[in-house]
Scaffold this motif. Structure first.
Motif, PDB file in Angstrom:
ATOM      1  N   ILE A 295      -1.594   6.180  -1.586  1.00  0.00           N
ATOM      2  CA  ILE A 295      -2.709   6.060  -0.957  1.00  0.00           C
ATOM      3  C   ILE A 295      -2.533   6.984   0.209  1.00  0.00           C
TER       4      ILE A 295
ATOM      5  N   SER B   4       0.790  -1.235  -0.032  1.00  0.00           N
ATOM      6  CA  SER B   4      -0.035  -0.226  -0.045  1.00  0.00           C
ATOM      7  C   SER B   4       0.890   1.255   0.061  1.00  0.00           C
TER       8      SER B   4
ATOM      9  N   ALA C 284      -2.280  -1.287  -4.394  1.00  0.00           N
ATOM     10  CA  ALA C 284      -2.497  -2.546  -3.691  1.00  0.00           C
ATOM     11  C   ALA C 284      -3.742  -2.925  -4.154  1.00  0.00           C
TER      12      ALA C 284
ATOM     13  N   LYS D 184      -6.686  -0.878  -3.353  1.00  0.00           N
ATOM     14  CA  LYS D 184      -7.534   0.352  -3.764  1.00  0.00           C
ATOM     15  C   LYS D 184      -7.474   0.705  -5.466  1.00  0.00           C
TER      16      LYS D 184
ATOM     17  N   GLU E 109      -6.481   5.888   3.238  1.00  0.00           N
ATOM     18  CA  GLU E 109      -7.228   4.865   2.744  1.00  0.00           C
ATOM     19  C   GLU E 109      -7.894   5.047   1.382  1.00  0.00           C
TER      20      GLU E 109
END
Length: 215
Positions: free
Chosen positions: A202, A164, A181, A183, A205
């Motif tokens: 990111i 991430s 990742a 997302k 979140e």
């Protein structure tokens, strides 16, 4: 050689100086009306820092004509400001990347030279540096970061194994879709600012896009 066309290479990494700005100013002291090639070595420099280099060199009545670096961030920053830039493989001399094989794996970074065209899929087990465009209909993916020295117009997936903290950077940022990742985000609707390199990462979140120099 005529001093007006003299070409000088300045290495910014010199252990005799506290930082690269002191190094650059000292090495410019006796140079006038010279064309300067800046060897940044592995320094990670933002667009703002590249602009500072240009300003310091101009104050000495010299002109920067190109940059060398083994840092992809420095290459993207200098290229986004319109300067000739050459990526140097670590432990290599000033050797044009075009003389290398199309795909190289050095220090866990995969280098691809040329446009990734519609229908093509490019994947890297580490970081991925693309010296060219990613066209609409093309997809690039990497376990680490993705750096595109050109236009991102297709799909890019960084951190495809769950990292991430991975990022996606490009000189011209207009992707169809971004993935970091797990997302997912669609590309921005507004047109990117001309000459502004951007990076997706990111934050809280969600995937955000910001100028590369601010990341």
């Amino acid at each position: 050689m005529n001093s007006k066309t003299q070409k000088i290479i300045i290495n910014l990494e010199d252990s005799k100086y506290l930082n690269w700005k002191l190094c650059l100013r000292n090495k410019l002291k006796n140079l006038k009306s010279s064309n300067i090639e800046i060897d940044c070595k592995n320094l990670d420099l933002s667009c703002t820092e590249i602009s500072d280099i240009i300003s310091i060199v101009n104050q000495s009545n010299c002109k920067v004509i190109s940059f060398y670096s083994s840092s992809s961030k420095t290459i993207v920053s200098s290229q986004s400001l319109g300067y000739k830039s050459q990526f140097i493989l670590e432990n290599d001399s000033y050797e044009n990347l075009k003389t290398k094989e199309k795909d190289l794996t050095v220090s866990k970074t995969n280098f691809h030279q040329g446009t990734v065209r519609s229908g093509e899929y490019l994947e890297s087990p580490g970081d991925l540096l693309i010296l060219g465009d990613v066209n609409p209909g093309a997809k690039v993916s990497a376990e680490g970061n993705i750096i595109i020295w050109g236009r991102l117009l297709g799909i890019a997936h960084a951190g495809n194994k769950g990292n991430s903290k991975a990022t996606i950077s490009a000189l011209h940022f207009r992707p169809v879709q971004l993935r970091i990742a797990k997302k997912v985000a669609r590309g921005p609707k507004e047109k990117p600012q001309l000459g502004l390199a951007e990076q997706a990462r990111i934050d809280s979140e969600v995937i955000i896009i910001s100028p590369l120099e601010n990341t």
